[in-house]
Motif scaffolding. Sequence first.
Motif, PDB file in Angstrom:
ATOM      1  N   LYS A  56       0.840  -1.193   0.000  1.00 33.66           N
ATOM      2  CA  LYS A  56       0.000   0.000   0.000  1.00 33.66           C
ATOM      3  C   LYS A  56       0.870   1.236   0.000  1.00 33.66           C
ATOM      4  O   LYS A  56       1.963   1.234   0.604  1.00 33.66           O
ATOM      5  CB  LYS A  56      -0.912   0.043   1.220  1.00 33.66           C
ATOM      6  N   GLU A 133      -9.780   1.228   1.899  1.00 31.67           N
ATOM      7  CA  GLU A 133      -8.762   0.881   2.892  1.00 31.67           C
ATOM      8  C   GLU A 133      -9.268   1.300   4.266  1.00 31.67           C
ATOM      9  O   GLU A 133      -9.748   2.423   4.446  1.00 31.67           O
ATOM     10  CB  GLU A 133      -7.398   1.537   2.651  1.00 31.67           C
ATOM     11  N   SER A 155      -0.126   2.408   9.225  1.00 32.07           N
ATOM     12  CA  SER A 155      -1.492   2.335   9.795  1.00 32.07           C
ATOM     13  C   SER A 155      -2.358   1.270   9.119  1.00 32.07           C
ATOM     14  O   SER A 155      -3.595   1.354   9.162  1.00 32.07           O
ATOM     15  CB  SER A 155      -2.214   3.691   9.726  1.00 32.07           C
TER      16      SER A 155
HETATM   17  O1  0L1 Z   1      -3.165   4.875   3.903  1.00 29.29           O
HETATM   18  C1  0L1 Z   1      -2.816   5.953   4.373  1.00 29.29           C
HETATM   19  O2  0L1 Z   1      -2.743   6.995   3.703  1.00 29.29           O
HETATM   20  C2  0L1 Z   1      -2.467   5.987   5.834  1.00 29.29           C
HETATM   21  C3  0L1 Z   1      -1.054   6.269   6.025  1.00 29.29           C
HETATM   22  C4  0L1 Z   1      -0.774   6.558   7.454  1.00 29.29           C
HETATM   23  C5  0L1 Z   1      -1.371   7.812   7.959  1.00 29.29           C
HETATM   24  C6  0L1 Z   1      -2.713   7.602   8.571  1.00 29.29           C
HETATM   25  O3  0L1 Z   1      -2.813   6.806   9.503  1.00 29.29           O
HETATM   26  O4  0L1 Z   1      -3.670   8.256   8.117  1.00 29.29           O
END
Ligand code: 0L1
Length: 260
Positions: A56, A133, A155
């Motif tokens: 990802k 997601e 995350s």
């Molecule tokens: O998928 C994302 O863009 C999340 C990356 C990490 C930052 C967040 O937790 O929003």
Amino acid sequence: MIDRLAQHLDAAAMEIRTVPQLTIDQPDLSLDDAYAIQRAVVDCRIERGATRMGMKMGLTSLAKMAQVGVHEPIYGYLTSDMMLADGGTMVRTSYGHPRAEPEIAFLIGRDLQGTMTEAEALDAVIGVMPAIEVIDSRFSDFKFKLEDVVADNASSCRFVIGASATPLAELESRDLSLGNLGMILEVDGEVVQTGSSAAILEHPARSLTTLLKMLAERGEGLHPGDIVLAGAATPAVHLQPGQHVRVRVDGLGSAEMFVD
Ligand code: 0L1
Ligand code: MG
């Protein structure tokens, strides 16, 4: 230190609790350290039987960067235990503070490694899918620095991929551009976020080549059958039990899930 911090983050995920940012106790943690911790966190999942399903990209849009205050793209691993079938149900209480975001996913057809043009990378793409997601930070209040969120596998939490992969040639034959597809996030039938694939590093293909460049710096690449989440087109929204979440992408269809 790498293994200890990886086990600390893995235990937080398994026990559904948040922990302080790693960089509070380890202010000198480097980005290389963070990616090594991330790899070790993923290895913990693989030791429990999960398999690697792809990658990802995170923080690929200005909206996402602004939401969390970290201003450069990062990557993480997708594993089989994160995948939720299209239309499947996720149990809210199995996670800390999950949020959903609308994404575009690539299905990769052959090995890819290193720096290349967007056209070269897209040539290896079998098809493009709408995706949801679900992200969930192991850090309190989704507050972290770049090194923290990298160590926390960007995350990662769950992901849903739409039922069919649309070949790029089919999109083009319908006069649709991958670089500017309308994207909608709905909760319980109401539109809660709207965006465009142009928000994903200006073009999802740029997210793919950026990922390949970052992976090459660590001697890694993509493989046939890999799924790549290119990144979100809008900020993420909090999830609550009882919700029905759907992402619609122009020309690609939809992906949906329920929250229990
Ligand atoms: O998928 C994302 O863009 C999340 C990356 C990490 C930052 C967040 O937790 O929003
Ligand atoms: Mg994302």
